[in-house]
Scaffold this active site. Structure first.
Site, PDB file in Angstrom:
ATOM      1  N   THR A  21       0.719  -1.378  -0.085  1.00 31.57           N
ATOM      2  CA  THR A  21      -0.103  -0.035   0.134  1.00 31.57           C
ATOM      3  C   THR A  21       0.958   1.472   0.065  1.00 31.57           C
ATOM      4  O   THR A  21       1.997   1.547   0.483  1.00 31.57           O
ATOM      5  CB  THR A  21      -0.871   0.009   1.147  1.00 31.57           C
ATOM      6  OG1 THR A  21      -1.575   1.379   1.425  1.00 31.57           O
ATOM      7  CG2 THR A  21      -0.221  -0.228   2.463  1.00 31.57           C
ATOM      8  N   ASP A  22       0.046   2.094  -0.655  1.00 32.54           N
ATOM      9  CA  ASP A  22       0.932   3.502  -0.606  1.00 32.54           C
ATOM     10  C   ASP A  22       1.078   4.212   0.922  1.00 32.54           C
ATOM     11  O   ASP A  22       1.967   4.930   1.098  1.00 32.54           O
ATOM     12  CB  ASP A  22       0.258   4.731  -1.393  1.00 32.54           C
ATOM     13  CG  ASP A  22      -1.139   4.812  -0.981  1.00 32.54           C
ATOM     14  OD1 ASP A  22      -1.711   4.383   0.056  1.00 32.54           O
ATOM     15  OD2 ASP A  22      -1.855   5.741  -1.788  1.00 32.54           O
ATOM     16  N   GLU A  23       0.319   3.549   1.651  1.00 28.15           N
ATOM     17  CA  GLU A  23       0.465   4.066   3.191  1.00 28.15           C
ATOM     18  C   GLU A  23       1.766   3.785   4.018  1.00 28.15           C
ATOM     19  O   GLU A  23       1.991   4.285   5.001  1.00 28.15           O
ATOM     20  CB  GLU A  23      -0.596   3.318   4.139  1.00 28.15           C
ATOM     21  CG  GLU A  23      -2.086   3.852   3.738  1.00 28.15           C
ATOM     22  CD  GLU A  23      -2.978   3.702   4.655  1.00 28.15           C
ATOM     23  OE1 GLU A  23      -2.478   3.430   6.021  1.00 28.15           O
ATOM     24  OE2 GLU A  23      -4.194   3.843   4.690  1.00 28.15           O
ATOM     25  N   TYR A  41      -1.782  -0.392  10.943  1.00 24.30           N
ATOM     26  CA  TYR A  41      -2.097  -1.248   9.770  1.00 24.30           C
ATOM     27  C   TYR A  41      -0.780  -0.728   8.791  1.00 24.30           C
ATOM     28  O   TYR A  41      -0.073  -1.880   8.466  1.00 24.30           O
ATOM     29  CB  TYR A  41      -3.345  -0.681   9.086  1.00 24.30           C
ATOM     30  CG  TYR A  41      -3.251  -1.034   7.654  1.00 24.30           C
ATOM     31  CD1 TYR A  41      -3.349  -2.425   7.244  1.00 24.30           C
ATOM     32  CD2 TYR A  41      -3.343  -0.083   6.545  1.00 24.30           C
ATOM     33  CE1 TYR A  41      -3.545  -2.592   5.599  1.00 24.30           C
ATOM     34  CE2 TYR A  41      -3.381  -0.096   5.391  1.00 24.30           C
ATOM     35  CZ  TYR A  41      -3.357  -1.720   4.924  1.00 24.30           C
ATOM     36  OH  TYR A  41      -3.527  -1.693   3.406  1.00 24.30           O
ATOM     37  N   LYS A  90       2.037  -3.814   7.417  1.00 23.90           N
ATOM     38  CA  LYS A  90       2.188  -3.848   5.895  1.00 23.90           C
ATOM     39  C   LYS A  90       3.841  -3.593   5.495  1.00 23.90           C
ATOM     40  O   LYS A  90       4.455  -4.270   4.965  1.00 23.90           O
ATOM     41  CB  LYS A  90       1.587  -2.900   5.114  1.00 23.90           C
ATOM     42  CG  LYS A  90       0.093  -3.173   5.134  1.00 23.90           C
ATOM     43  CD  LYS A  90      -0.468  -4.573   4.420  1.00 23.90           C
ATOM     44  CE  LYS A  90      -0.248  -4.687   2.930  1.00 23.90           C
ATOM     45  NZ  LYS A  90      -0.645  -5.869   2.424  1.00 23.90           N
TER      46      LYS A  90
HETATM   47  P1  NAD Z   1     -10.026  -6.851   2.140  1.00 27.11           P
HETATM   48  O1  NAD Z   1     -10.153  -6.518   3.596  1.00 27.11           O
HETATM   49  O2  NAD Z   1     -11.400  -6.615   1.409  1.00 27.11           O
HETATM   50  O3  NAD Z   1      -9.739  -8.408   1.667  1.00 27.11           O
HETATM   51  C1  NAD Z   1      -8.826  -9.108   2.622  1.00 27.11           C
HETATM   52  C2  NAD Z   1      -9.056 -10.536   2.222  1.00 27.11           C
HETATM   53  O4  NAD Z   1      -8.116 -11.266   2.878  1.00 27.11           O
HETATM   54  C3  NAD Z   1     -10.474 -11.072   2.616  1.00 27.11           C
HETATM   55  O5  NAD Z   1     -10.952 -12.102   1.859  1.00 27.11           O
HETATM   56  C4  NAD Z   1     -10.110 -12.096   4.023  1.00 27.11           C
HETATM   57  O6  NAD Z   1     -10.862 -12.916   4.423  1.00 27.11           O
HETATM   58  C5  NAD Z   1      -8.481 -12.497   3.743  1.00 27.11           C
HETATM   59  N1  NAD Z   1      -7.569 -12.753   4.924  1.00 27.11           N
HETATM   60  C6  NAD Z   1      -7.372 -12.063   5.874  1.00 27.11           C
HETATM   61  N2  NAD Z   1      -6.486 -12.483   6.669  1.00 27.11           N
HETATM   62  C7  NAD Z   1      -6.395 -13.630   6.157  1.00 27.11           C
HETATM   63  C8  NAD Z   1      -5.308 -14.828   6.337  1.00 27.11           C
HETATM   64  N3  NAD Z   1      -4.676 -14.808   7.722  1.00 27.11           N
HETATM   65  N4  NAD Z   1      -5.189 -15.754   5.731  1.00 27.11           N
HETATM   66  C9  NAD Z   1      -5.929 -15.866   4.326  1.00 27.11           C
HETATM   67  N5  NAD Z   1      -6.830 -14.886   3.906  1.00 27.11           N
HETATM   68  C10 NAD Z   1      -6.967 -13.829   4.944  1.00 27.11           C
HETATM   69  O7  NAD Z   1      -8.865  -6.339   1.595  1.00 27.11           O
HETATM   70  P2  NAD Z   1      -8.555  -5.449   0.158  1.00 27.11           P
HETATM   71  O8  NAD Z   1      -9.242  -3.949   0.455  1.00 27.11           O
HETATM   72  O9  NAD Z   1      -9.084  -6.151  -1.077  1.00 27.11           O
HETATM   73  O10 NAD Z   1      -7.118  -5.317   0.170  1.00 27.11           O
HETATM   74  C11 NAD Z   1      -6.250  -6.257  -0.579  1.00 27.11           C
HETATM   75  C12 NAD Z   1      -4.796  -6.100  -0.304  1.00 27.11           C
HETATM   76  O11 NAD Z   1      -4.677  -4.846  -1.030  1.00 27.11           O
HETATM   77  C13 NAD Z   1      -4.472  -6.125   1.039  1.00 27.11           C
HETATM   78  O12 NAD Z   1      -3.154  -6.455   0.934  1.00 27.11           O
HETATM   79  C14 NAD Z   1      -4.288  -4.449   1.354  1.00 27.11           C
HETATM   80  O13 NAD Z   1      -3.294  -4.050   2.221  1.00 27.11           O
HETATM   81  C15 NAD Z   1      -3.776  -3.775  -0.085  1.00 27.11           C
HETATM   82  N6  NAD Z   1      -4.416  -2.546  -0.598  1.00 27.11           N
HETATM   83  C16 NAD Z   1      -5.526  -2.169  -0.309  1.00 27.11           C
HETATM   84  C17 NAD Z   1      -5.941  -0.957  -0.639  1.00 27.11           C
HETATM   85  C18 NAD Z   1      -7.437  -0.522  -0.708  1.00 27.11           C
HETATM   86  O14 NAD Z   1      -7.655   0.714  -0.887  1.00 27.11           O
HETATM   87  N7  NAD Z   1      -8.403  -1.322  -0.161  1.00 27.11           N
HETATM   88  C19 NAD Z   1      -4.954  -0.058  -1.387  1.00 27.11           C
HETATM   89  C20 NAD Z   1      -3.736  -0.517  -1.524  1.00 27.11           C
HETATM   90  C21 NAD Z   1      -3.578  -1.851  -1.074  1.00 27.11           C
HETATM   91  O1  DAU Z   2      -4.129   4.314   0.540  1.00 27.13           O
HETATM   92  C1  DAU Z   2      -4.298   2.841   0.776  1.00 27.13           C
HETATM   93  C2  DAU Z   2      -4.901   2.168   1.723  1.00 27.13           C
HETATM   94  O2  DAU Z   2      -6.370   2.948   1.456  1.00 27.13           O
HETATM   95  C3  DAU Z   2      -5.215   0.896   2.130  1.00 27.13           C
HETATM   96  O3  DAU Z   2      -3.915   0.565   2.403  1.00 27.13           O
HETATM   97  C4  DAU Z   2      -6.261   0.492   3.137  1.00 27.13           C
HETATM   98  O4  DAU Z   2      -6.294  -0.750   3.227  1.00 27.13           O
HETATM   99  C5  DAU Z   2      -7.423   1.275   2.908  1.00 27.13           C
HETATM  100  O5  DAU Z   2      -8.376   0.967   3.945  1.00 27.13           O
HETATM  101  C6  DAU Z   2      -7.219   2.603   2.559  1.00 27.13           C
HETATM  102  O6  DAU Z   2      -7.074   3.310   3.749  1.00 27.13           O
HETATM  103  P1  DAU Z   2      -7.628   4.732   4.241  1.00 27.13           P
HETATM  104  O7  DAU Z   2      -7.511   4.763   5.825  1.00 27.13           O
HETATM  105  O8  DAU Z   2      -7.161   5.744   3.466  1.00 27.13           O
HETATM  106  O9  DAU Z   2      -9.337   4.252   3.862  1.00 27.13           O
HETATM  107  P2  DAU Z   2     -10.684   4.735   4.669  1.00 27.13           P
HETATM  108  O10 DAU Z   2     -11.580   4.411   3.676  1.00 27.13           O
HETATM  109  O11 DAU Z   2     -10.652   4.219   5.846  1.00 27.13           O
HETATM  110  O12 DAU Z   2     -10.547   6.143   4.783  1.00 27.13           O
HETATM  111  C7  DAU Z   2     -10.307   7.251   3.581  1.00 27.13           C
HETATM  112  C8  DAU Z   2     -10.394   8.369   4.342  1.00 27.13           C
HETATM  113  O13 DAU Z   2     -11.662   8.917   4.686  1.00 27.13           O
HETATM  114  C9  DAU Z   2      -9.516   8.894   5.547  1.00 27.13           C
HETATM  115  O14 DAU Z   2      -9.073  10.148   5.137  1.00 27.13           O
HETATM  116  C10 DAU Z   2     -10.155   8.796   6.454  1.00 27.13           C
HETATM  117  C11 DAU Z   2     -11.607   9.296   6.118  1.00 27.13           C
HETATM  118  N1  DAU Z   2     -12.809   8.595   6.551  1.00 27.13           N
HETATM  119  C12 DAU Z   2     -12.880   7.237   6.667  1.00 27.13           C
HETATM  120  C13 DAU Z   2     -14.051   6.632   7.072  1.00 27.13           C
HETATM  121  C14 DAU Z   2     -14.261   5.250   7.413  1.00 27.13           C
HETATM  122  C15 DAU Z   2     -14.051   9.543   7.145  1.00 27.13           C
HETATM  123  O15 DAU Z   2     -13.717  10.725   7.030  1.00 27.13           O
HETATM  124  N2  DAU Z   2     -14.844   8.873   7.601  1.00 27.13           N
HETATM  125  C16 DAU Z   2     -15.094   7.414   7.917  1.00 27.13           C
HETATM  126  O16 DAU Z   2     -16.036   6.870   8.456  1.00 27.13           O
END
Ligand code: NAD
Ligand code: DAU
Length: 335
Positions: free
Chosen positions: A123-125, A147, A151
């Site tokens: 992740t970019d985080e 988190y 990562k």
């Molecule tokens: P998500 O939370 O929707 O899904 C995660 C999946 O992983 C689920 O199906 C869960 O059951 C499975 N899982 C969790 N723990 C596990 C374990 N111990 N063994 C096997 N499976 C397990 O996640 P997402 O938002 O699709 O993110 C997927 C990947 O992309 C993650 O690695 C996350 O860090 C990365 N990522 C997410 C975002 C975003 O904005 N959502 C952005 C950048 C990177």
């Molecule tokens: O940047 C990549 C990341 O993006 C991934 O690695 C993470 O898995 C994914 O959860 C996401 O992280 P963020 O914390 O940026 O996403 P979230 O949707 O939780 O929040 C996005 C922005 O919105 C953040 O500035 C917080 C704000 N927010 C979020 C929630 C859930 C609110 O203002 N209210 C809310 O209820």
């Protein structure tokens, strides 16, 4: 590549990657390995061609289980993670188990089995927040919440594994991803589904300043696939949407598309340690031939419409585990 394992393939981006891979490579077989945590959902894979897909329930923190699933596969793409920042603030034990120990198990299994390619989705985080400009892959890791720190830990072990054992690891660092099948704890599906129920949207106070870069889920999947097939072992690739928006701008657009106004915004106490802005430069992945395809206006319109048309997908989630989490997370936070 004939057969790959996709860990976390029942989650949001993982399931999009499974669908993308099966549609793009007609001879490919995909093994989805997933623990089915609260975020995993086999409904996310309801449309896949079962003749080229195998599902295994398992935990990447269990070495024997992941080793068994990887046997006979050419590559592994790891999406499995605990992913929600707010939940990591409530408690990060599972984050360390999956995002660090689980990643180590995948690397060890890949070493034992001579797996040809290992792609870790990150992740970019992990860069932390940036006030101006954009991070490139050589910038240091400065994660600022449990988190992102977990990562970053997984990444460091992977890069060390490559350096020490030559494990063929590639890492992608993606931006905030949006689209269908996202668990409604994240801002976009949370706000859209709350508005569908005539509820308010909890915007973290200061939300007018916080900035995220938005990447459509299919573009994220194709970016990961590009790094998997054309990237070099030991290298890291940013995957950017090039769509930066302040949270208030995003919120107002969602309100508009849902036929609501700003009286539906409930300002709530800020997230502790809330990162101000994420921004990454994806030139390195562009040089491998990838570019995001989805236009922002179309992407957000289609995403809002998808949740409005697919209440049968999200209603059981919101009535399930999510309900308790929401109370715990948002109770008494109004400002
Ligand atoms: P998500 O939370 O929707 O899904 C995660 C999946 O992983 C689920 O199906 C869960 O059951 C499975 N899982 C969790 N723990 C596990 C374990 N111990 N063994 C096997 N499976 C397990 O996640 P997402 O938002 O699709 O993110 C997927 C990947 O992309 C993650 O690695 C996350 O860090 C990365 N990522 C997410 C975002 C975003 O904005 N959502 C952005 C950048 C990177
Ligand atoms: O940047 C990549 C990341 O993006 C991934 O690695 C993470 O898995 C994914 O959860 C996401 O992280 P963020 O914390 O940026 O996403 P979230 O949707 O939780 O929040 C996005 C922005 O919105 C953040 O500035 C917080 C704000 N927010 C979020 C929630 C859930 C609110 O203002 N209210 C809310 O209820």
């Amino acid at each position: 590549m004939k057969k790959i394992v996709v860990t976390g393939g029942a989650g949001f981006i993982g399931s999009a990657f499974v669908r993308y891979s099966l549609r793009t490579y007609p001879d490919l077989h995909v093994v989805t390995f997933d623990k089915l945590t609260y975020a995993g959902n086999l409904e996310n894979l309801r449309d896949v061609d079962e003749s080229r897909h195998t599902y295994i329930q398992g935990d990447i923190a269990d070495y024997d289980a992941i080793h068994g699933a990887m046997e006979g596969c050419d590559a592994i793409v790891n999406f499995a993670a605990d992913t929600h920042v707010d939940r990591s603030i409530l408690g990060a034990t599972d984050f360390i188990s999956t995002n660090v120990t689980g990643v180590y198990n995948i690397l060890e299994a890949a070493k034992a089995l001579n797996t040809e390619r290992v792609l870790l989705v990150s992740t970019d985080e992990i860069y932390g927040s940036i006030a101006e400009g954009s991070f490139v892959e050589t910038d240091p890791q400065e994660p600022k919440n449990p988190y992102s720190a977990s990562k970053a830990g997984g990444e460091l072990i992977a890069l060390a594994h490559h350096n020490t054992f030559g494990t063929p690891v590639m890492i992608t660092r993606g931006s905030n991803t949006y689209g269908p099948y996202q668990y409604p704890e994240k801002i976009m599906p949370l706000f859209i589904t709350n508005l569908a129920d005539d509820e308010k949207v909890p915007l973290y106070s200061g939300g007018e300043n916080n900035v995220r870069d938005w990447l459509y889920v299919d573009d994220h999947a194709s970016g990961i696939d590009t790094a998997l097939r054309h990237g070099s072992p030991g290298e890291v690739y940013n995957v950017a949407g090039d769509n930066e928006r302040e949270n208030i701008v995003l919120t107002n657009r969602i309100l508009e598309l849902c036929g609501k106004d700003d009286s539906s915004i409930q300002l709530v106490k800020d997230r502790p340690g809330h990162d101000f802005r994420y921004s990454i430069d994806a030139s390195k992945l562009h040089a491998l031939g990838w570019k995001p395809q989805m236009d922002w206006d179309k992407g957000i319109e289609e995403t809002v419409a998808w949740y409005q048309d697919n209440e049968a997908w999200w209603r059981p989630i919101k009535n399930g585990e999510f309900k308790e989490y929401y109370k715990r997370q948002y109770a008494n936070r109004e400002v």
